[in-house]
Design a protein around this motif. Structure first.
Motif, PDB file in Angstrom:
ATOM      1  N   UNK A  13      41.289  39.957  43.398  1.00  0.00           N
ATOM      2  CA  UNK A  13      42.571  40.110  42.715  1.00  0.00           C
ATOM      3  C   UNK A  13      42.879  41.562  42.357  1.00  0.00           C
ATOM      4  N   UNK A  14      41.843  42.387  42.217  1.00  0.00           N
ATOM      5  CA  UNK A  14      42.082  43.775  41.802  1.00  0.00           C
ATOM      6  C   UNK A  14      42.844  44.558  42.881  1.00  0.00           C
ATOM      7  N   UNK A  15      43.012  43.961  44.077  1.00  0.00           N
ATOM      8  CA  UNK A  15      43.817  44.647  45.092  1.00  0.00           C
ATOM      9  C   UNK A  15      45.265  44.808  44.622  1.00  0.00           C
ATOM     10  N   UNK A  16      45.657  44.038  43.607  1.00  0.00           N
ATOM     11  CA  UNK A  16      47.031  44.131  43.119  1.00  0.00           C
ATOM     12  C   UNK A  16      47.249  45.252  42.123  1.00  0.00           C
ATOM     13  N   UNK A  17      46.261  46.103  41.920  1.00  0.00           N
ATOM     14  CA  UNK A  17      46.542  47.261  41.067  1.00  0.00           C
ATOM     15  C   UNK A  17      46.785  48.478  41.957  1.00  0.00           C
ATOM     16  N   UNK A  21      46.856  53.047  38.874  1.00  0.00           N
ATOM     17  CA  UNK A  21      46.061  52.190  37.998  1.00  0.00           C
ATOM     18  C   UNK A  21      44.577  52.334  38.310  1.00  0.00           C
ATOM     19  N   UNK A  57      48.951  49.253  47.336  1.00  0.00           N
ATOM     20  CA  UNK A  57      48.856  48.096  46.456  1.00  0.00           C
ATOM     21  C   UNK A  57      48.849  46.821  47.302  1.00  0.00           C
ATOM     22  N   UNK A  88      34.544  47.387  36.632  1.00  0.00           N
ATOM     23  CA  UNK A  88      35.109  46.062  36.363  1.00  0.00           C
ATOM     24  C   UNK A  88      34.973  45.164  37.605  1.00  0.00           C
ATOM     25  N   UNK A  89      35.235  43.882  37.411  1.00  0.00           N
ATOM     26  CA  UNK A  89      35.156  42.928  38.517  1.00  0.00           C
ATOM     27  C   UNK A  89      36.043  43.373  39.664  1.00  0.00           C
TER      28      UNK A  89
ATOM     29  N   UNK B   2      42.790  34.038  39.906  1.00  0.00           N
ATOM     30  CA  UNK B   2      44.083  33.522  40.348  1.00  0.00           C
ATOM     31  C   UNK B   2      43.902  32.643  41.583  1.00  0.00           C
ATOM     32  N   UNK B  16      52.244  43.434  40.174  1.00  0.00           N
ATOM     33  CA  UNK B  16      51.452  42.209  40.213  1.00  0.00           C
ATOM     34  C   UNK B  16      50.195  42.288  39.338  1.00  0.00           C
ATOM     35  N   UNK B  17      49.775  43.514  38.995  1.00  0.00           N
ATOM     36  CA  UNK B  17      48.596  43.666  38.145  1.00  0.00           C
ATOM     37  C   UNK B  17      48.732  42.976  36.803  1.00  0.00           C
ATOM     38  N   UNK B  20      47.017  39.043  37.157  1.00  0.00           N
ATOM     39  CA  UNK B  20      45.769  38.721  37.855  1.00  0.00           C
ATOM     40  C   UNK B  20      44.594  38.452  36.933  1.00  0.00           C
ATOM     41  N   UNK B  22      41.111  39.095  34.847  1.00  0.00           N
ATOM     42  CA  UNK B  22      39.895  39.724  35.349  1.00  0.00           C
ATOM     43  C   UNK B  22      39.636  41.120  34.816  1.00  0.00           C
ATOM     44  N   UNK B  24      38.356  44.231  32.476  1.00  0.00           N
ATOM     45  CA  UNK B  24      37.101  44.479  31.786  1.00  0.00           C
ATOM     46  C   UNK B  24      37.176  43.915  30.350  1.00  0.00           C
ATOM     47  N   UNK B 251      44.320  46.985  33.547  1.00  0.00           N
ATOM     48  CA  UNK B 251      44.347  47.827  34.743  1.00  0.00           C
ATOM     49  C   UNK B 251      45.632  48.627  34.784  1.00  0.00           C
ATOM     50  N   UNK B 252      46.734  47.936  34.492  1.00  0.00           N
ATOM     51  CA  UNK B 252      48.012  48.627  34.619  1.00  0.00           C
ATOM     52  C   UNK B 252      48.324  49.315  33.294  1.00  0.00           C
ATOM     53  N   UNK B 253      49.213  50.274  33.357  1.00  0.00           N
ATOM     54  CA  UNK B 253      49.515  51.043  32.152  1.00  0.00           C
ATOM     55  C   UNK B 253      50.318  50.187  31.184  1.00  0.00           C
TER      56      UNK B 253
END
Lengths: 219, 618
Positions: A13-17, A21, A57, A88-89, B2, B16-17, B20, B22, B24, B251-253
């Motif tokens: 899922x982290x591919x969406x950052x 980010x 992204x 992180x994961x 997800x 999208x961040x 999701x 997950x 930390x 993750x996102x700002x």
């Protein structure tokens, strides 16, 4: 002070950052790891961190790298353990090595695209073959000219260096090699969006390797 | 975590961040090993919700229990909501990705009146009926907390239970009760009757509200043994109450992307317009050691490089300099910034300025709130023009070139002269810059005015006051612009329509639930966002429900009127508020709590203790 190249995967899922980010995430992970980071010596000290080639992204990768500068005589193995444990994961540190290739020589990238929830994978495989073995495949790309957005036509087949369609069970794979780097960069999503006009389902792009112009692996 | 349905839609949505999970330090538990699944919902975007300290505190407190799994849920932005609805994806919790309609408890933070439609939208997106009476099963129970619950009446038809006050220590009894009811197979009704007996929990369906012909409340009558008055809960000892030792790191700002530390609760100042200043009383401070230790742990656990010391008035924190000394010993070598929001101009010392220079050089913000001394006295903002100018002088001498000033228009008793006074004060600050002999060469000064519109709120001395009409506010805004004669002063406003609606709901009653539902069914959500705010739809909603919004916003209440929130006890005595109101109309000030206890009554809820009183006696 010395420079090391940290290799990592970005999957799930982290591919969406976004790349921005990711930079923020990495800065914090490095702080948590407690490794002896070198800071610039200006009025506003900040760590040195540079990524070989930002990942779009939505894409996964097993070949990401960032260069950081370290103080003291800590070994690459120790850095690897500290960084691995602080991530992180979805971000997996795979190695810490001395840099070999200058990122400016990156010219190509290899991708493994998987197509999911496709009703008829065999038909889609045929469609892809037809699309990619033709003369031209013109798509519209939204680019920027200064602050203005402009739409321009790109012939994807002109840029496509290699491809292969393969099936693994129900999952359809498309291996691609496309120009990447600071000179020419072609996002595989342009191609995949074009393909998905012919089928339901969705795709996931995995970047597998970065290459120089003469086909050597970026290390 | 997800699922595939969400993965298929994420490439088509912005940021999208947000969706999701997950991150930390997010809590992932084995759902087969917990007794209660709790969806903590924040009725605004991820970026706003993830900046909210209360959510971090309560998330940690709930997850301390092994038998509870508390997960986060935010309002999906318009594009994501549309994709979810078309793909049939119900609202899910970020940690597990599971639909929240199957959870045992759904909690909402009501931090702002204009998030009310988002609560309805989230319930609907979860696949639940929006009205409490249409949800018959024991679970999920829908509970709400947060500052707006000091008058939750416009929302009570949608919520099963309201928690009043500070949540940290209220959770346990509530969780135990719900767990017990679930195991016994008790009915929702049975649960609600038992919950009404827990301190700090208000079960609105157990109260009948009757109205007079003029639309005001005749009586609020408890049923079935529910208490006539429900007191809010307070944490008595901030030093020993659970504070998170880690934050979920987005993750996102997000808006506030840093370590936030609450150094004290409550405020000694008693500014008459300020709801928070009364709502969070009595005053409780943390010791410098606790704050220092907790900040250290949080920086280690998150990797953040900035700490914000948060409170309603940071320079009133008695251990501030001691705390800064302790923090600076490790934050300087570790290159961590310290931000001090909410400083006051009347106790901003040279020593503090020196320490601030070490930590960070950003803009300085001060809040004179009103332009003339007479009006500042009326609202009990006990600062003088000389103090504002002295602080500006210190700031300019310290190298700052940008100052931000917060004001409000629409205060009770305000005249156009008071409004022009805002421009005069800003001009005086500009002049102060040019009077500084050491001013940096080639640099001008920027004075930014942020001018909000006053909204009278419950549990303040102005709870009886009419809010300025939209026309009056627009006239005052125009007058202020005409009174400014330099480009060095810039002005930003709040939208008067939004303030008007905030005013309606802040002091609204149960009749407004129909209006909220109508507006939501006609597309209103994210009303606090200028781009999403549809004032015309809201006006249609009032028309359709036969409700006059001016009745709530622009009407002066009699001191004897039964107010919709009179059955809720937030500590402050009504007689005290009335006395403060009368003083305001005579422009009489009340000294702050450390100079002299004003006898507001809030310490009753804390066994008679108030940190401001303790210090005033030393």
């Amino acid at each position: 002070m010395r420079c090391v190249r940290v290799w990592f995967n970005k999957t799930g899922a982290i591919r969406y950052i976004s790349h921005l980010d990711l930079m923020r995430t990495m800065t914090r992970a490095i702080r948590r790891s407690g490794i002896p980071l070198w800071y610039t010596e200006g009025f506003n000290p900040h760590p040195y961190m540079t990524f070989a080639l930002p990942l779009s992204l939505g894409m996964e990768s097993v070949c990401e790298s960032m260069d950081i500068r370290i103080e003291g005589d800590v070994t690459n193995d120790d850095l690897f353990i500290s960084l691995r444990d602080a991530m992180p994961d979805g971000i997996t540190v795979t190695a810490v090595k001395d840099p070999v290739t200058d990122p400016k020589y990156i010219a190509l990238a290899a991708f493994d695209v998987t197509f999911h929830d496709v009703p008829d994978p065999a038909a889609l495989a045929d469609t892809i073959e037809t699309l990619l073995s033709g003369e031209h495949l013109i798509v519209q790309k939204i680019g920027k000219k200064g602050h203005k957005k402009v739409v321009k036509d790109v012939d994807l087949l002109e840029h496509l260096k290699a491809y292969r369609v393969r099936r693994e069970g129900d999952v359809l794979h498309l291996d691609l090699v496309l120009p990447a780097g600071s000179v020419t960069n072609v996002n595989p999503a342009l191609l995949c969006d074009e393909i998905m006009k012919h089928s339901a389902g969705y795709y996931v792009i995995l970047r597998t390797k970065l290459l120089t112009a003469d086909g050597k692996t970026f290390e | 975590m997800i699922n595939k349905d969400v993965q298929a839609i994420l490439p088509r949505v912005q940021k999208p961040g947000r969706y999701i999970g997950g991150e930390l330090n997010s809590e992932v538990k084995d759902k087969t090993n917990v007794d209660l699944r709790y969806a903590f919902c924040f009725p605004d975007s991820y970026e706003i919700g993830m900046s909210h300290l209360g959510m971090k505190i309560l998330y940690a407190a709930a997850n301390d229990r092994d038998d509870v799994w508390c997960e986060r849920v935010f309002a999906p932005w318009h594009d994501m909501e549309a994709e979810m609805r078309s793909a049939g994806v119900p609202l899910y919790a970020l940690e597990s990705g599971d639909p929240i309609k199957d959870f045992d408890l759904i909690g909402f933070t009501l931090m702002y009146e204009l998030c009310y439609t988002n609560v309805l939208n989230m319930l609907d997106l979860a696949g639940l009926p929006v009205r409490a009476k249409d949800r018959h099963a024991l679970t999920p129970i829908v509970v709400a907390g947060g500052p707006c619950t000091c008058n939750p009446e416009p929302m009570v038809d949608f919520i099963d239970v309201i928690s009043l006050g500070e949540g940290e220590e209220m959770y346990d009894a509530f969780f135990d009760l719900l767990k017990d009811c679930k195991q016994r197979g008790a009915s929702k009704d049975e649960f609600l009757h038992a919950a009404a007996k827990l301190p700090g929990f208000y079960v609105p369906s157990l109260y009948d509200v009757t109205y007079r012909d003029d639309g005001t409340i005749d009586a609020v009558t408890p049923k079935d043994g529910a208490p006539a008055v429900i007191p809010k809960m307070v944490v008595s000892d901030l030093d020993h109450v659970r504070y998170p030792d880690k934050f979920v790191v987005p993750y996102i700002e997000v808006v506030h992307d840093r370590v936030v530390h609450e150094i004290m609760r409550g405020c000694i100042r008693g500014c008459r317009f300020c709801q928070a200043g009364f709502l969070y009383r009595p005053i409780r401070e943390k010791t410098a050691d606790t704050v220092n230790d907790q900040c250290r742990a949080l920086c280690d656990a998150t990797g953040y490089d900035e700490i914000s010391l948060s409170s309603l008035s940071t320079s009133d924190y008695t251990h501030l300099e001691e705390l800064l000394d302790k923090l600076l010993t490790w934050t300087i070598p570790e290159k961590i910034n310290i931000a001090l929001p909410s400083l006051r101009v009347d106790n901003f010392s040279d020593e503090l300025m020196e320490k601030l220079k070490k930590v960070r050089r950003s803009g300085l913000t001060f809040a004179p709130e009103a332009g003339t001394q007479r009006l500042r006295d009326a609202i009990n903002k006990n600062v003088t023009e000389e103090e504002v100018l002295r602080t500006a002088r210190m700031a300019f001498a310290g190298g700052w070139t940008a100052v931000k000033l917060y004001f409000m228009i629409g205060h009770p008793t305000e005249t156009l002269d008071d409004v022009a006074g805002i421009a005069d004060l800003a001009q005086a600050v500009v002049n102060e810059f040019y009077r500084n002999p050491d001013k940096p060469k080639g640099k001008g000064v920027t004075v930014s005015l942020s001018v909000a519109s006053f909204v009278p709120k419950p549990f303040t001395p102005f709870q009886w006051e009419p809010q300025d009409t939209r026309d009056m506010l627009l006239q005052k805004q125009a007058h202020l612009l005409e009174s400014i004669h330099t480009k060095k002063i810039s002005v930003s406003y709040h939208k008067v329509d939004i303030s008007f609606l905030e005013g309606v709901f802040a002091r609204g009653d149960r009749k407004l639930s129909d209006v909220i539902e109508w507006a939501w069914r006609h597309g209103c959500k994210f009303d606090g966002w200028d781009d999403s705010f549809h004032f015309d739809v809201w006006m249609d909603a009032f028309d359709a429900c036969g409700t006059d919004p001016a009745f709530y916003a622009n009407r002066r209440r009699d001191f004897t009127e039964v107010l919709p929130w009179d059955h809720l006890d937030f500590g402050i005595r009504k007689a005290f508020l009335q006395h403060e109101n009368e003083k305001a109309h005579h422009s009489e000030t009340t000294p702050h709590c450390r100079l002299k206890c004003a006898g507001c009554g809030a310490n009753r809820l804390n066994g008679g203790h108030c940190d401001a009183m303790r210090q005033s006696m030393v």
